[in-house]
Scaffold this motif. Structure first.
Motif, short mmCIF file in Angstrom:
data_model
loop_
_atom_site.label_atom_id
_atom_site.label_comp_id
_atom_site.label_asym_id
_atom_site.label_seq_id
_atom_site.Cartn_x
_atom_site.Cartn_y
_atom_site.Cartn_z
N VAL A 50 0.84 -1.20 0.00
CA VAL A 50 0.00 0.00 0.00
C VAL A 50 0.88 1.25 0.00
O VAL A 50 0.66 2.19 -0.78
N SER A 51 1.88 1.26 0.87
CA SER A 51 2.78 2.41 0.95
C SER A 51 3.52 2.62 -0.36
O SER A 51 3.75 3.75 -0.80
N THR A 52 3.91 1.52 -1.02
CA THR A 52 4.62 1.62 -2.30
C THR A 52 3.74 2.24 -3.37
O THR A 52 4.18 3.11 -4.14
N ILE A 53 2.48 1.81 -3.45
CA ILE A 53 1.56 2.36 -4.44
C ILE A 53 1.30 3.84 -4.16
O ILE A 53 1.28 4.67 -5.08
N VAL A 54 1.12 4.18 -2.89
CA VAL A 54 0.94 5.59 -2.53
C VAL A 54 2.16 6.40 -2.97
O VAL A 54 2.04 7.52 -3.48
N SER A 55 3.34 5.82 -2.81
CA SER A 55 4.57 6.52 -3.16
C SER A 55 4.69 6.78 -4.66
O SER A 55 5.36 7.73 -5.08
N ILE A 56 4.06 5.95 -5.48
CA ILE A 56 4.08 6.19 -6.92
C ILE A 56 3.41 7.52 -7.25
O ILE A 56 3.90 8.30 -8.07
N GLY A 57 2.30 7.79 -6.58
CA GLY A 57 1.64 9.08 -6.77
C GLY A 57 2.52 10.23 -6.34
O GLY A 57 2.56 11.29 -6.98
N GLN A 58 3.26 10.03 -5.26
CA GLN A 58 4.17 11.08 -4.79
C GLN A 58 5.33 11.28 -5.76
O GLN A 58 5.78 12.41 -5.97
N PHE A 59 5.81 10.17 -6.36
CA PHE A 59 6.88 10.29 -7.35
C PHE A 59 6.41 11.10 -8.56
O PHE A 59 7.15 11.94 -9.08
N MET A 60 5.19 10.86 -9.00
CA MET A 60 4.63 11.65 -10.11
C MET A 60 4.47 13.11 -9.70
O MET A 60 4.62 14.02 -10.52
N GLY A 61 4.18 13.33 -8.42
CA GLY A 61 4.11 14.70 -7.93
C GLY A 61 5.45 15.40 -8.00
O GLY A 61 5.53 16.61 -8.20
N MET A 62 6.54 14.65 -7.81
CA MET A 62 7.88 15.22 -7.95
C MET A 62 8.13 15.68 -9.38
O MET A 62 8.71 16.75 -9.62
N ILE A 63 7.69 14.87 -10.34
CA ILE A 63 7.81 15.28 -11.74
C ILE A 63 6.96 16.52 -12.01
O ILE A 63 7.40 17.47 -12.67
N ALA A 64 5.74 16.52 -11.45
CA ALA A 64 4.86 17.67 -11.63
C ALA A 64 5.45 18.92 -11.00
O ALA A 64 5.20 20.04 -11.48
N ALA A 65 6.23 18.77 -9.92
CA ALA A 65 6.81 19.92 -9.25
C ALA A 65 7.76 20.68 -10.17
O ALA A 65 7.73 21.91 -10.25
N ILE A 66 8.61 19.94 -10.88
CA ILE A 66 9.57 20.58 -11.79
C ILE A 66 8.86 21.19 -12.99
O ILE A 66 9.06 22.36 -13.33
N ILE A 67 8.00 20.41 -13.62
CA ILE A 67 7.28 20.90 -14.80
C ILE A 67 6.32 22.00 -14.41
O ILE A 67 6.23 23.05 -15.07
N GLY A 68 5.58 21.78 -13.32
CA GLY A 68 4.57 22.76 -12.90
C GLY A 68 5.16 24.08 -12.47
O GLY A 68 4.58 25.14 -12.74
#
Length: 400
Positions: A50-68
């Motif tokens: 569960v924690s790993t799947i949640v972390s995938i969303g956070q990893f995508m948020g890291m990508i969004a942080a740079i682009i956004g």
């Protein structure tokens, strides 16, 4: 009367932004609060997965942080926010599927959306609001999530206990779609005060210069450390409450209580920041956070501790988040603000990953151990906060 008059003075952009954020909070708060339970019960996975799947969303948020961050400084605040709202629409579809690969994919899109939404909304707020009232406006900004969560969580608990995840997801999809279309139609695009608009390539390359500045590095740590606890609590608290109480209504009660009291705490700390400055509210927020984490670590096998120390910790974390736009406004210039916020949001996502992974791993050893680790991580934040305010004061003296 003062802050109400300020809203009217600032006019349509601030009022409409706050409305968009409230509707966003109604969607995103229950969407994220019940996701770990959905993965555990519907897909049959254990806490570490569960924690790993949640972390995938956070990893995508890291990508969004740079682009956004770059999008905010080039495309503009409004359309970056709308991209985030579209991510919420896609994220709402999670609860309408049983396919694990599709759940992970939609959760990833939701992580991107949260990143764009945070950067677009926060930078829009800083530009639309005046610095003399930014503390209370920041509280109202965060009310979108806390008050929205307080309003929607009881309804979510009733829907889940009586009808299940399918109708729950359908309601989230409708509300998120209406919110996005409303923002496209009614939210005005702000005029830039600065004539300097970086190109897309200049905006991306400008990150290197920004992150090397000591004041931004310390501000990043002040964002990272409390978020480690928040990421841990976001995953563990709903799971542990559900395990101890045996029903979703108990989780909804915890979420509602957290958001209601956090709403009050945000208003108080925002008003204090406008009246007495940012320094002492920030230090007080970290002190309360550390006390609450230690309390939760000490009594984590008791259900009541989540409603006392867990709720207090959420209030402290949201209060510190309320102060973030004020700290960014004090330490940055308009033309770089989107990228500064992007850097901070990248660290927020990284901290959410670290917190959730530490929590998922250490809870198997002892229930209170993850919270003791979070308390230790946050002890140095008070020293960092003092250093930050000294650097900002020196920066202001050089510009004077």
């Amino acid at each position: 009367k003062g802050w109400a008059a300020s809203i009217l003075t600032r006019g349509r952009p601030v009022v409409l932004l706050l409305g968009v954020l409230l509707l966003s909070g109604i969607v995103i708060s229950p969407q994220r609060a019940f996701f770990p339970i959905f993965v555990e019960e519907r897909l049959g996975y254990e806490e570490v997965v569960v924690s790993t799947i949640v972390s995938i969303g956070q990893f995508m948020g890291m990508i969004a942080a740079i682009i956004g961050g770059a999008l905010c400084d080039t495309l503009g605040r409004k359309w970056t926010l709308i991209l985030g709202l579209f991510g919420f629409v896609l994220g709402s579809l999670i609860y309408l599927t049983r396919a694990p690969w599709l759940v992970v994919l939609l959760w990833a899109f939701g992580g991107l959306g949260l990143g764009f939404h945070t950067l677009g909304g926060m930078s829009y707020l800083i530009d639309a609001a005046g610095p003399e009232r930014l503390g209370i406006f920041s509280a109202l900004y965060n009310w979108g999530f806390t008050l929205g969560g307080a309003l929607s969580s009881p309804v979510a608990g009733v829907i889940l206990d009586n009808w299940g995840f399918g109708p729950f997801g359908l309601v989230l999809f409708v509300v998120s779609l209406v919110t996005m279309l409303g923002a496209v139609t009614f939210l005005p695009r702000l005029q830039r005060k600065s004539e300097t608009v970086p190109s897309w390539s200049e905006s991306l390359l400008g990150y290197r210069e920004i992150v090397r500045r000591p004041v931004i590095a310390i501000l990043g740590l002040l964002r990272f450390l409390p978020t480690c606890y928040y990421g841990m609590a976001s995953v563990l608290n709903p799971l542990l409450i559900n395990r101890l109480a045996g029903n979703k209504t108990a989780v909804a009660l915890y979420t509602t209580l957290s958001f209601m009291l956090a709403t009050l705490a945000q208003a108080l700390i925002g008003r204090a920041a406008d009246r007495w400055g940012r320094r002492w509210p920030t230090l007080a927020g970290f002190a309360v956070l550390i006390i609450s984490i230690v309390g939760q670590a000490s009594f984590s096998t008791y259900l009541w501790s989540f409603y006392v120390f867990g709720v207090l910790g959420i209030c402290a974390a949201w209060s510190l988040a309320t102060l973030l736009p004020c700290l960014v406004s004090d330490a940055t210039k308009e033309e770089e603000r989107g990228r500064v916020l992007g850097t901070l949001h990248l660290l927020w996502n990284l901290a959410m990953i670290v917190g959730s992974m530490i929590g998922g791993a250490l809870v198997e050893i002892a229930v209170g151990l993850p919270f003791f680790v979070a308390a230790l991580l946050n002890l140095g934040a008070i020293v960092l906060a003092v250093s930050f305010f000294r650097l900002v004061a020196r920066q202001e003296n050089r510009l004077a």
